[in-house]
Motif scaffolding. Sequence first.
Motif, short mmCIF file in Angstrom:
data_model
loop_
_atom_site.label_atom_id
_atom_site.label_comp_id
_atom_site.label_asym_id
_atom_site.label_seq_id
_atom_site.Cartn_x
_atom_site.Cartn_y
_atom_site.Cartn_z
N VAL A 12 16.10 34.34 -6.13
CA VAL A 12 14.93 34.58 -5.28
C VAL A 12 14.47 36.02 -5.38
N ALA A 13 15.43 36.96 -5.35
CA ALA A 13 15.07 38.38 -5.44
C ALA A 13 14.40 38.68 -6.78
N GLY A 14 14.97 38.12 -7.86
CA GLY A 14 14.37 38.33 -9.17
C GLY A 14 12.97 37.76 -9.26
N GLU A 15 12.76 36.59 -8.67
CA GLU A 15 11.43 35.97 -8.67
C GLU A 15 10.42 36.86 -7.95
N LEU A 16 10.83 37.44 -6.82
CA LEU A 16 9.94 38.33 -6.08
C LEU A 16 9.60 39.57 -6.89
N VAL A 17 10.59 40.12 -7.58
CA VAL A 17 10.35 41.32 -8.40
C VAL A 17 9.37 40.99 -9.52
N PHE A 18 9.58 39.87 -10.21
CA PHE A 18 8.68 39.50 -11.30
C PHE A 18 7.27 39.27 -10.79
N ARG A 19 7.14 38.68 -9.61
CA ARG A 19 5.82 38.44 -9.04
C ARG A 19 5.12 39.76 -8.70
N LEU A 20 5.90 40.71 -8.16
CA LEU A 20 5.33 42.02 -7.81
C LEU A 20 4.84 42.72 -9.07
N TRP A 21 5.55 42.59 -10.15
CA TRP A 21 5.12 43.21 -11.39
C TRP A 21 3.81 42.63 -11.90
N GLU A 22 3.56 41.38 -11.63
CA GLU A 22 2.42 40.69 -12.22
C GLU A 22 1.25 40.49 -11.26
N VAL A 23 1.35 40.99 -10.05
CA VAL A 23 0.30 40.77 -9.07
C VAL A 23 -0.98 41.49 -9.50
N GLU A 24 -2.09 40.79 -9.46
CA GLU A 24 -3.41 41.35 -9.73
C GLU A 24 -4.34 40.94 -8.59
N PRO A 25 -4.36 41.71 -7.50
CA PRO A 25 -5.13 41.29 -6.33
C PRO A 25 -6.62 41.18 -6.57
N VAL A 26 -7.11 41.76 -7.66
CA VAL A 26 -8.53 41.66 -7.94
C VAL A 26 -8.89 40.33 -8.58
N TYR A 27 -7.90 39.48 -8.82
CA TYR A 27 -8.15 38.14 -9.32
C TYR A 27 -7.69 37.12 -8.29
N ARG A 28 -8.31 35.96 -8.31
CA ARG A 28 -7.87 34.86 -7.47
C ARG A 28 -7.42 33.71 -8.36
N ALA A 29 -6.42 32.98 -7.88
CA ALA A 29 -5.93 31.84 -8.63
C ALA A 29 -6.93 30.70 -8.51
N SER A 30 -7.02 29.90 -9.58
CA SER A 30 -7.91 28.75 -9.59
C SER A 30 -7.19 27.60 -10.28
N ASP A 31 -7.11 26.45 -9.61
CA ASP A 31 -6.43 25.30 -10.20
C ASP A 31 -7.14 24.83 -11.45
N VAL A 32 -8.44 25.07 -11.55
CA VAL A 32 -9.21 24.60 -12.69
C VAL A 32 -9.37 25.69 -13.74
N THR A 38 -12.17 37.96 -8.14
CA THR A 38 -12.29 37.72 -6.71
C THR A 38 -13.72 37.99 -6.25
N PRO A 39 -14.32 37.14 -5.42
CA PRO A 39 -15.68 37.37 -4.93
C PRO A 39 -15.77 38.60 -4.03
N ASN A 40 -16.97 39.16 -3.97
CA ASN A 40 -17.32 40.22 -3.02
C ASN A 40 -16.44 41.46 -3.14
N LEU A 41 -16.09 41.83 -4.35
CA LEU A 41 -15.39 43.10 -4.56
C LEU A 41 -16.39 44.24 -4.43
N ASP A 42 -15.96 45.32 -3.81
CA ASP A 42 -16.81 46.49 -3.64
C ASP A 42 -16.13 47.68 -4.30
N ALA A 43 -16.49 47.93 -5.56
CA ALA A 43 -15.91 49.03 -6.33
C ALA A 43 -14.39 48.99 -6.28
N ALA A 44 -13.82 47.82 -6.54
CA ALA A 44 -12.37 47.67 -6.56
C ALA A 44 -11.81 48.38 -7.79
N GLU A 45 -10.67 49.03 -7.61
CA GLU A 45 -10.07 49.78 -8.71
C GLU A 45 -9.26 48.86 -9.61
#
Length: 332
Positions: A12-32, A38-45
């Motif tokens: 579980v700890a390893g899974e959390l670490v790998f997820r933290l490494w790959e997180v891209e909050p400027v994207y949203r997941a889509s099943d399709v 991500t919608p409505n970004l305002d000058a996101a870095e």
Amino acid sequence: MWGGLTALVILVAGELVFRLWEVEPVYRASDVLGWQLTPNLDAAEFRGAPEPHRFEVSSNADGLRGAAERDLSPGVFRVVVLGDSVPFGWGVGDQESLVGAAQAALEADPSSFGRFELINAAQSAFSTEQIGILYAQVVHDYQPDLVVVFLPLHDHHLVWLSDQQALEGGGGLIRARIWMLRHVRWYTVLRRWIRPEERSDPFVLPKEVTETSKVEERVTRVSDDRRGEILDGMMGLLAEHSGRLALGFLPIFPDDVVGEPGITQPGEDWARQYAGERGVDIVDLRTACREGGEDSVFSFDPGHFTSAGNALIGREMAKWVIRGSSQGPEIP
């Protein structure tokens, strides 16, 4: 018992670490679509490669780059650009992208001022499969007069599952494999350890496959036949409001920037044959960066264009839009 509990904690700890490494909050997941801006970004870095390269991205309510509105402006010719990270403008600001530069060039020309609206609907790492879905679900509602699809090289990457297989889900082992690839980072790390050819890049072009790679297990993300079906579907939707489709080619470093002109891109022969059979225009901008040379691309990321490179390509794009196409009516 304690050994099993310890193993579970480590997992579980390893899974959390790998997820933290790959997180891209400027994207949203889509099943399709798999992922989307991500919608409505305002000058996101955004973070480019390598650090500390930074650039800002804004998006509208539909997750398209920029501030485009669905409402049509009377008398304005609307052009939508679709593709991957190159037309998206990876590495530069909204107005410095290909679309931003082309719009600026159109506004600077008195003959075209106020007559055209360009919308950036490109998405990073998208294939034609994803482009077709995005068009049908989102972009079609913008009722574009012209759609230019800059065919992504991602179509030709050799992968373990084609985009169509991943979308359809398959059955049994394929479905479990897809779920693991999407949700379990341990599985991804384990695959790369077992399969050396996956360690550096799970997506490779055919010419990059070594003799030791298990190429027979791989397929292209999008086959030629499937690409034709997708583009045919887009043309059918465009015909509902007399819209048109064009296919585009952008420069590839180093061949089209500092190399010899006229080198065939992956999929170019297929695209030209398709365009000829369907009466579709080709927007060939591959020589646009000759003037800028190596300054047109990032030294640390030559697959993407600097603001100077996009400005050169954007000016050529604007010229093509103004003069219209060789087939069909002239753009008003």
